[in-house]
Design a protein around this motif. Structure first.
Motif, PDB file in Angstrom:
ATOM      1  N   ALA A 175       1.863  -4.333   3.513  1.00 52.29           N
ATOM      2  CA  ALA A 175       2.974  -3.440   3.852  1.00 52.29           C
ATOM      3  C   ALA A 175       2.606  -1.999   3.511  1.00 52.29           C
ATOM      4  CB  ALA A 175       4.224  -3.854   3.089  1.00 52.29           C
ATOM      5  N   ASP A 176       2.786  -1.107   4.470  1.00 48.67           N
ATOM      6  CA  ASP A 176       2.494   0.324   4.285  1.00 48.67           C
ATOM      7  C   ASP A 176       3.811   1.044   3.964  1.00 48.67           C
ATOM      8  OD1 ASP A 176       2.291   3.091   4.817  1.00 48.67           O
ATOM      9  OD2 ASP A 176       0.702   2.801   6.284  1.00 48.67           O
ATOM     10  N   ALA A 177       3.874   1.724   2.815  1.00 51.40           N
ATOM     11  CA  ALA A 177       5.144   2.317   2.355  1.00 51.40           C
ATOM     12  C   ALA A 177       5.346   3.761   2.786  1.00 51.40           C
ATOM     13  CB  ALA A 177       5.236   2.219   0.833  1.00 51.40           C
ATOM     14  N   GLN A 178       4.419   4.286   3.547  1.00 56.62           N
ATOM     15  CA  GLN A 178       4.531   5.674   4.009  1.00 56.62           C
ATOM     16  C   GLN A 178       4.869   6.636   2.878  1.00 56.62           C
ATOM     17  OE1 GLN A 178       7.080   5.254   7.484  1.00 56.62           O
ATOM     18  NE2 GLN A 178       5.252   4.742   8.657  1.00 56.62           N
ATOM     19  N   GLN A 179       4.167   6.438   1.774  1.00 50.56           N
ATOM     20  CA  GLN A 179       4.270   7.307   0.589  1.00 50.56           C
ATOM     21  C   GLN A 179       5.644   7.346  -0.062  1.00 50.56           C
ATOM     22  OE1 GLN A 179       1.782  10.572   2.413  1.00 50.56           O
ATOM     23  NE2 GLN A 179       1.387  10.987   0.256  1.00 50.56           N
ATOM     24  N   LYS A 180       6.456   6.314   0.181  1.00 51.68           N
ATOM     25  CA  LYS A 180       7.789   6.312  -0.430  1.00 51.68           C
ATOM     26  C   LYS A 180       7.927   5.152  -1.411  1.00 51.68           C
ATOM     27  CE  LYS A 180      10.501   8.770   2.977  1.00 51.68           C
ATOM     28  NZ  LYS A 180       9.847   8.629   4.295  1.00 51.68           N
ATOM     29  N   GLN A 181       8.316   5.468  -2.631  1.00 50.71           N
ATOM     30  CA  GLN A 181       8.477   4.435  -3.650  1.00 50.71           C
ATOM     31  C   GLN A 181       9.526   3.404  -3.244  1.00 50.71           C
ATOM     32  OE1 GLN A 181       9.882   5.720  -7.559  1.00 50.71           O
ATOM     33  NE2 GLN A 181       8.782   4.004  -8.499  1.00 50.71           N
ATOM     34  N   GLU A 182      10.613   3.868  -2.641  1.00 49.67           N
ATOM     35  CA  GLU A 182      11.671   2.907  -2.250  1.00 49.67           C
ATOM     36  C   GLU A 182      11.141   1.860  -1.263  1.00 49.67           C
ATOM     37  OE1 GLU A 182      13.726   6.581  -0.215  1.00 49.67           O
ATOM     38  OE2 GLU A 182      14.419   4.769   0.812  1.00 49.67           O
ATOM     39  N   ASN A 183      10.229   2.281  -0.387  1.00 48.17           N
ATOM     40  CA  ASN A 183       9.642   1.308   0.543  1.00 48.17           C
ATOM     41  C   ASN A 183       8.747   0.312  -0.185  1.00 48.17           C
ATOM     42  OD1 ASN A 183      10.910   2.604   2.635  1.00 48.17           O
ATOM     43  ND2 ASN A 183       9.089   3.718   3.316  1.00 48.17           N
ATOM     44  N   GLN A 184       8.059   0.788  -1.216  1.00 43.61           N
ATOM     45  CA  GLN A 184       7.217  -0.136  -1.987  1.00 43.61           C
ATOM     46  C   GLN A 184       8.082  -1.157  -2.712  1.00 43.61           C
ATOM     47  OE1 GLN A 184       4.272   2.567  -4.172  1.00 43.61           O
ATOM     48  NE2 GLN A 184       2.948   1.076  -3.155  1.00 43.61           N
ATOM     49  N   ILE A 185       9.182  -0.691  -3.278  1.00 39.03           N
ATOM     50  CA  ILE A 185      10.083  -1.608  -3.994  1.00 39.03           C
ATOM     51  C   ILE A 185      10.652  -2.647  -3.023  1.00 39.03           C
ATOM     52  CG2 ILE A 185      12.286  -1.737  -5.265  1.00 39.03           C
ATOM     53  CD1 ILE A 185      11.476   0.969  -6.584  1.00 39.03           C
ATOM     54  N   LYS A 186      11.024  -2.188  -1.843  1.00 35.99           N
ATOM     55  CA  LYS A 186      11.534  -3.121  -0.819  1.00 35.99           C
ATOM     56  C   LYS A 186      10.478  -4.159  -0.461  1.00 35.99           C
ATOM     57  CE  LYS A 186      14.625  -0.304   1.837  1.00 35.99           C
ATOM     58  NZ  LYS A 186      14.510   0.687   2.914  1.00 35.99           N
ATOM     59  N   ASP A 243       1.976 -16.063  -3.488  1.00 36.62           N
ATOM     60  CA  ASP A 243       1.323 -16.544  -4.713  1.00 36.62           C
ATOM     61  C   ASP A 243       1.052 -15.413  -5.698  1.00 36.62           C
ATOM     62  OD1 ASP A 243       0.885 -19.369  -3.992  1.00 36.62           O
ATOM     63  OD2 ASP A 243      -0.300 -18.502  -2.365  1.00 36.62           O
ATOM     64  N   VAL A 244       0.616 -14.274  -5.162  1.00 36.90           N
ATOM     65  CA  VAL A 244       0.284 -13.125  -6.012  1.00 36.90           C
ATOM     66  C   VAL A 244       0.781 -11.855  -5.317  1.00 36.90           C
ATOM     67  CG1 VAL A 244      -1.604 -11.810  -7.100  1.00 36.90           C
ATOM     68  CG2 VAL A 244      -1.839 -14.290  -6.823  1.00 36.90           C
ATOM     69  N   ILE A 245       1.234 -10.898  -6.125  1.00 35.61           N
ATOM     70  CA  ILE A 245       1.609  -9.583  -5.587  1.00 35.61           C
ATOM     71  C   ILE A 245       0.633  -8.557  -6.145  1.00 35.61           C
ATOM     72  CG2 ILE A 245       3.350  -7.724  -5.663  1.00 35.61           C
ATOM     73  CD1 ILE A 245       5.498  -9.946  -5.752  1.00 35.61           C
ATOM     74  N   ALA A 246       0.118  -7.681  -5.277  1.00 37.60           N
ATOM     75  CA  ALA A 246      -0.695  -6.561  -5.760  1.00 37.60           C
ATOM     76  C   ALA A 246      -0.120  -5.303  -5.135  1.00 37.60           C
ATOM     77  CB  ALA A 246      -2.154  -6.740  -5.370  1.00 37.60           C
ATOM     78  N   PHE A 247      -0.189  -4.207  -5.862  1.00 38.05           N
ATOM     79  CA  PHE A 247       0.249  -2.949  -5.255  1.00 38.05           C
ATOM     80  C   PHE A 247      -0.350  -1.752  -5.953  1.00 38.05           C
ATOM     81  CE2 PHE A 247       3.854  -0.960  -7.748  1.00 38.05           C
ATOM     82  CZ  PHE A 247       3.861  -1.849  -8.815  1.00 38.05           C
ATOM     83  N   ALA A 284      12.421  -2.522 -13.092  1.00 38.09           N
ATOM     84  CA  ALA A 284      13.351  -3.519 -12.546  1.00 38.09           C
ATOM     85  C   ALA A 284      12.646  -4.485 -11.596  1.00 38.09           C
ATOM     86  CB  ALA A 284      14.504  -2.812 -11.828  1.00 38.09           C
ATOM     87  N   VAL A 285      11.912  -3.942 -10.645  1.00 37.79           N
ATOM     88  CA  VAL A 285      11.291  -4.824  -9.642  1.00 37.79           C
ATOM     89  C   VAL A 285      10.176  -5.686 -10.270  1.00 37.79           C
ATOM     90  CG1 VAL A 285       9.562  -3.215  -8.677  1.00 37.79           C
ATOM     91  CG2 VAL A 285      10.586  -4.968  -7.212  1.00 37.79           C
ATOM     92  N   LEU A 286       9.488  -5.125 -11.253  1.00 32.80           N
ATOM     93  CA  LEU A 286       8.443  -5.915 -11.923  1.00 32.80           C
ATOM     94  C   LEU A 286       9.051  -7.055 -12.739  1.00 32.80           C
ATOM     95  CD1 LEU A 286       5.863  -3.178 -13.044  1.00 32.80           C
ATOM     96  CD2 LEU A 286       5.645  -4.848 -11.199  1.00 32.80           C
ATOM     97  N   GLN A 316       0.846  -1.196   0.000  1.00 30.95           N
ATOM     98  CA  GLN A 316       0.000   0.000   0.000  1.00 30.95           C
ATOM     99  C   GLN A 316       0.880   1.244   0.000  1.00 30.95           C
ATOM    100  OE1 GLN A 316      -2.411   1.647  -0.878  1.00 30.95           O
ATOM    101  NE2 GLN A 316      -4.104   1.089   0.481  1.00 30.95           N
ATOM    102  N   ILE A 317       0.339   2.335  -0.540  1.00 37.43           N
ATOM    103  CA  ILE A 317       1.100   3.592  -0.603  1.00 37.43           C
ATOM    104  C   ILE A 317       1.372   4.148   0.793  1.00 37.43           C
ATOM    105  CG2 ILE A 317       0.906   6.030  -1.240  1.00 37.43           C
ATOM    106  CD1 ILE A 317      -0.568   5.099  -3.781  1.00 37.43           C
ATOM    107  N   GLY A 318       0.320   4.258   1.589  1.00 35.57           N
ATOM    108  CA  GLY A 318       0.471   4.875   2.910  1.00 35.57           C
ATOM    109  C   GLY A 318      -0.887   5.065   3.546  1.00 35.57           C
ATOM    110  N   ALA A 319      -1.039   6.156   4.274  1.00 30.87           N
ATOM    111  CA  ALA A 319      -2.326   6.477   4.905  1.00 30.87           C
ATOM    112  C   ALA A 319      -2.563   7.976   4.780  1.00 30.87           C
ATOM    113  CB  ALA A 319      -2.315   6.046   6.363  1.00 30.87           C
ATOM    114  N   GLU A 320      -2.307   8.483   3.533  1.00 27.62           N
ATOM    115  CA  GLU A 320      -2.299   9.935   3.333  1.00 27.62           C
ATOM    116  C   GLU A 320      -3.675  10.583   3.331  1.00 27.62           C
ATOM    117  OE1 GLU A 320      -1.764   7.668   1.049  1.00 27.62           O
ATOM    118  OE2 GLU A 320      -2.805   8.215  -0.795  1.00 27.62           O
TER     119      GLU A 320
END
Ligand code: GYE
Length: 322
Positions: free
Chosen positions: A67-78, A89-93, A103-105, A38-42
């Protein structure tokens, strides 16, 4: 049960760890595991979206790693990398911005883990990197906002000075909502966007940027177009603190139609909110199940939505789910 199957079962039983056995002797079926970044809780929208995903995963019996990324792309990639390492089994974001996901995809694809995009799109050329994208048509939302304004101001003779609070820089909804709105208002040169800046989809930033707009332009401002309700709600506070009347001195248009917007409309402080539904959970879980059952998903699943002018707010409010 045939002999061979029974023997296999007995062997499996002997080897099975205790956790695999349910009370009553039945076997627990291994649940489908979904990793969701998830992006965050903005915003109110985001909170409702997270809640929808969590509750519908539970209902569907899908094991959710959230996983909450706190609006940071680097956290989403991690987070996505960690889902790959855990062999979900499946990734959604929901991608915070449109670019930078290649790259990550590709790593997910190499690991043969299907990816579903929810809510926001990416601008990668290689469309084989995700199996489906579900969410709203943000350009159309911008057009709806524009059409409402054109109709509202059709008898206005002079210039209509608009200030715009944009969403997160580089995000699909910020890019598309701007585009759709401009496409409609450019038909009449009396409409002018005199200031446009990001408020990052939050109340606090919406208020802060609106204060700056008011300082710079003051009474010249006729219209505020906010890319989401939270920024509009923050801006309403700024307008009141500047001694002006929101929705009267300044016409206010926003997007999402969350409860906070309905409250503002009922209080007479917001003119209209274009609907954008965050309730993507049930269709995401269905898609995950379909994928595991070997079905092909539609490439694009578009959310149906409407528009709610202030006059309809009191009657609609009790029916709202977010
Ligand atoms: O409009 C905003 C949120 O991506 C549609 O993100 C979503 C947007 C929504 O923060 O409130």
């Amino acid at each position: 049960m045939k002999q061979l199957q029974r023997r296999t079962l007995v062997t499996a039983l002997a080897a099975a760890p205790v956790a695999l056995m349910l009370p009553g002797g039945a076997f627990a079926q291994k649940p489908i595991v979904l990793g969701f970044s998830q992006i965050g809780a903005e915003s109110e929208w985001r909170t409702a979206n997270s809640e929808s995903i969590k509750s519908s995963a539970k209902e569907a019996g899908i094991e959710l790693k959230f996983a909450d990324a706190q609006q940071k792309q680097e956290n989403q990639i991690k987070a996505i990398r960690s889902f790959i390492a855990q062999k979900v089994d499946v990734i959604a974001f929901s991608p915070v911005v449109e670019s930078g996901w290649g790259a990550v995809l590709r790593e997910a694809k190499a690991a043969k883990i299907p990816v579903i995009l929810t809510d926001r799109a990416v601008n990668e050329k290689d469309e084989s990197l995700w199996v489906s994208f579900m969410g709203s048509d943000f350009v159309e939302e911008g057009r709806k906002a524009g059409r409402w304004l054109v109709e509202k101001m059709k008898d206005q003779k002079g210039e209509v000075n608009i200030v715009e609070l944009q969403g997160t820089v580089g995000s699909a909804p910020a890019i598309d909502r701007k585009k759709g709105f401009e496409e409609i208002i450019k038909a009449d040169p009396k409409f002018k966007i005199i200031r446009s800046q990001t408020g990052d989809f939050t109340r606090a930033k919406g208020k802060e940027v609106m204060e700056a707009f008011l300082k710079a332009e003051g009474k010249k401002i006729n219209v505020l177009y906010a890319h989401n309700d939270d920024m509009a709600i923050g801006a309403i506070q700024a307008i009141e603190e500047a001694g002006m009347k929101p929705a009267k001195d300044i016409v206010i248009i926003s997007i999402d139609a969350v409860k906070g917007a309905f409250e503002a409309m009922i209080a007479g402080k917001l003119n209209v909110s274009v609907e954008c539904s965050p309730l993507l959970g049930p269709q995401l879980m269905q898609a995950v199940k379909d994928l595991k059952a070997g079905k092909t998903l539609p490439r694009r699943i578009v959310t149906e939505e409407g528009i709610f002018p202030m006059e309809t707010a009191a009657a609609e409010f009790p029916k709202r789910k977010y």
